[in-house]
Design an enzyme around this catalytic site. Sequence first.
Site, PDB file in Angstrom:
ATOM      1  N   LYS A 170      -4.170   5.852  14.888  1.00  0.00           N
ATOM      2  CA  LYS A 170      -4.250   5.173  13.593  1.00  0.00           C
ATOM      3  C   LYS A 170      -5.720   5.166  13.139  1.00  0.00           C
ATOM      4  O   LYS A 170      -6.512   5.980  13.588  1.00  0.00           O
ATOM      5  CB  LYS A 170      -3.665   3.766  13.705  1.00  0.00           C
TER       6      LYS A 170
ATOM      7  N   ASP B  69       2.514  -0.953  12.018  1.00  0.00           N
ATOM      8  CA  ASP B  69       1.188  -1.399  11.569  1.00  0.00           C
ATOM      9  C   ASP B  69       0.899  -2.849  11.944  1.00  0.00           C
ATOM     10  O   ASP B  69      -0.214  -3.331  11.745  1.00  0.00           O
ATOM     11  CB  ASP B  69       1.073  -1.240  10.044  1.00  0.00           C
TER      12      ASP B  69
ATOM     13  N   ARG C 260      -8.462  12.405  12.363  1.00  0.00           N
ATOM     14  CA  ARG C 260      -7.031  12.131  12.575  1.00  0.00           C
ATOM     15  C   ARG C 260      -6.181  13.415  12.515  1.00  0.00           C
ATOM     16  O   ARG C 260      -6.521  14.369  11.824  1.00  0.00           O
ATOM     17  CB  ARG C 260      -6.562  11.066  11.584  1.00  0.00           C
TER      18      ARG C 260
ATOM     19  N   LYS D 262       0.829  -1.207   0.000  1.00  0.00           N
ATOM     20  CA  LYS D 262       0.000   0.000   0.000  1.00  0.00           C
ATOM     21  C   LYS D 262       0.865   1.258   0.000  1.00  0.00           C
ATOM     22  O   LYS D 262       0.641   2.177  -0.793  1.00  0.00           O
ATOM     23  CB  LYS D 262      -0.919  -0.033   1.232  1.00  0.00           C
TER      24      LYS D 262
HETATM   25  C1  S3P Z   1       2.726   4.912   6.391  1.00  0.00           C
HETATM   26  C2  S3P Z   1       3.307   5.334   7.554  1.00  0.00           C
HETATM   27  C3  S3P Z   1       2.816   4.936   8.889  1.00  0.00           C
HETATM   28  C4  S3P Z   1       1.888   3.741   8.817  1.00  0.00           C
HETATM   29  C5  S3P Z   1       0.880   3.891   7.711  1.00  0.00           C
HETATM   30  C6  S3P Z   1       1.570   4.002   6.367  1.00  0.00           C
HETATM   31  C7  S3P Z   1       3.296   5.382   5.111  1.00  0.00           C
HETATM   32  O1  S3P Z   1       2.098   6.028   9.450  1.00  0.00           O
HETATM   33  O2  S3P Z   1       1.232   3.548  10.040  1.00  0.00           O
HETATM   34  O3  S3P Z   1      -0.004   2.786   7.677  1.00  0.00           O
HETATM   35  O4  S3P Z   1       2.931   4.834   4.041  1.00  0.00           O
HETATM   36  O5  S3P Z   1       4.122   6.299   5.143  1.00  0.00           O
HETATM   37  P1  S3P Z   1       2.819   7.180  10.328  1.00  0.00           P
HETATM   38  O6  S3P Z   1       3.709   7.956   9.457  1.00  0.00           O
HETATM   39  O7  S3P Z   1       1.671   8.009  10.852  1.00  0.00           O
HETATM   40  O8  S3P Z   1       3.534   6.443  11.416  1.00  0.00           O
END
Ligand code: S3P
Length: 437
Positions: free
Chosen positions: A348, A321, A129, A28
């Site tokens: 989250k 995650d 958020r 993703k």
């Molecule tokens: C992500 C960073 C993480 C992660 C999210 C995806 C990314 O979030 O939890 O599912 O793709 O950069 P945070 O930057 O808020 O830690």
Amino acid sequence: MNSGAATQHYLVRPASRVSGSITVPGDKSISHRALMLGGIANGSTEITGFLASEDCLATLRALRALGVQVDQHDAHHLTVHGRGTAALHAAGQALDMGNAGTAIRLFMGLLCGQSFDSTLIGDSSLMKRPMERVAAPLRQMGARIDTRDGRPPVIIHGGSRLHGIDYTLPIASAQVKSAVLLAALSAEGITRITEPAITRDHTERMLGGFGAQLQRDGLAVTLQGGQPLRGTAIQVPADFSSAAFFIVAGCLAAHEGLTLRNVGVNPTRTGLLDMLRLMGADIRIRPVVGEGPEPIADITVHAAKLRGIEVSEQLVSVAIDEFPVFFIAAAAADGETVVRGAGELRVKESDRLAVMADGLRAVGIQCELLPDGIRIRGGGMVGGHIDSHGDHRIAMSFTVASLCASGAIRIDDVANVATSFPGFPAIARSVGLQLQA
Ligand code: S3P
């Protein structure tokens, strides 16, 4: 989007073994980034293995609304016709990011140096958020951004001239780091970002693939503004965070082994493997030769007896995650597991500490919620009723719990599984889980 979220549920009956060889969908984080960087590159970018999930499709729709032509050859193969760093055009409507935190935060960085205004919104979870963590450094760079009480809608006023900054992130966040890097591309001068702990470095690796020069020095990364990006080919590996559900399932019940193919094993993502190995897991990694900047491997897991551990705070940001499903492993282990320094889990898609604690108690597990973590006492799980609060990773985690529960688990509000893992029920059934969707 996901209007049936509150009504869809899974019923998962106990199962005692999983086996097979599976490939989970594309990553993703990498799929979002491939679209966005492709959109602002010069020339076309070919993406294979793209994750056609709700979150990444929100990014795709937004990019098209901003004037980028994207040809979709099939669900996973796209060509993005880049417009160059400064040639996007106004969307003419609010850009709806759905459930996708990565999309909204990275678009803030991408759009704050453009000549036009943009408004970013999302679903009921995303609208709650925190966005100031991104808006604050972007304002330091000269951007003009409004949030509502720190949350979306995010209004970006175009026409700002951005300049480089030297920024130390107050929290470990790859989304904030990436947003600042995207803004830095169109800023005058040098931007230097220092993180308090290692976070996923997909943006840095991918920028290199698009021909940008970055300097990395420990926890700092430096980028000179004004560098053009050159379209490239991106092969998206299978998502480690989706593989994680089956890695834990394998630890609990893969008596003959379970293999996950072509998984992204970037070390800034794989803290779960370290934690499970410390608990006694049997996990074997066989590197696969790939073409891009991301390491790929086949992962084979065999069932093993797990014991509780105290998780080092250093592992939190590289396993961020995976905590919901890690808590299921902890609940199935002998003894106590303690996680601290994980307050980020509260912001989250849901408050993952509180929602997991409620869910674990609902299936008979004793746990204590800490301000920034959780203490879980491993033990026998019974059947129960879980409210996932619309959080995809909570829903999938309790599906895995059926491998050590004595009764059926009903999981409510599961439609958002499609935000990250389309086809999850079918893959889960194919390895032996008794899931009725
Ligand atoms: C992500 C960073 C993480 C992660 C999210 C995806 C990314 O979030 O939890 O599912 O793709 O950069 P945070 O930057 O808020 O830690």
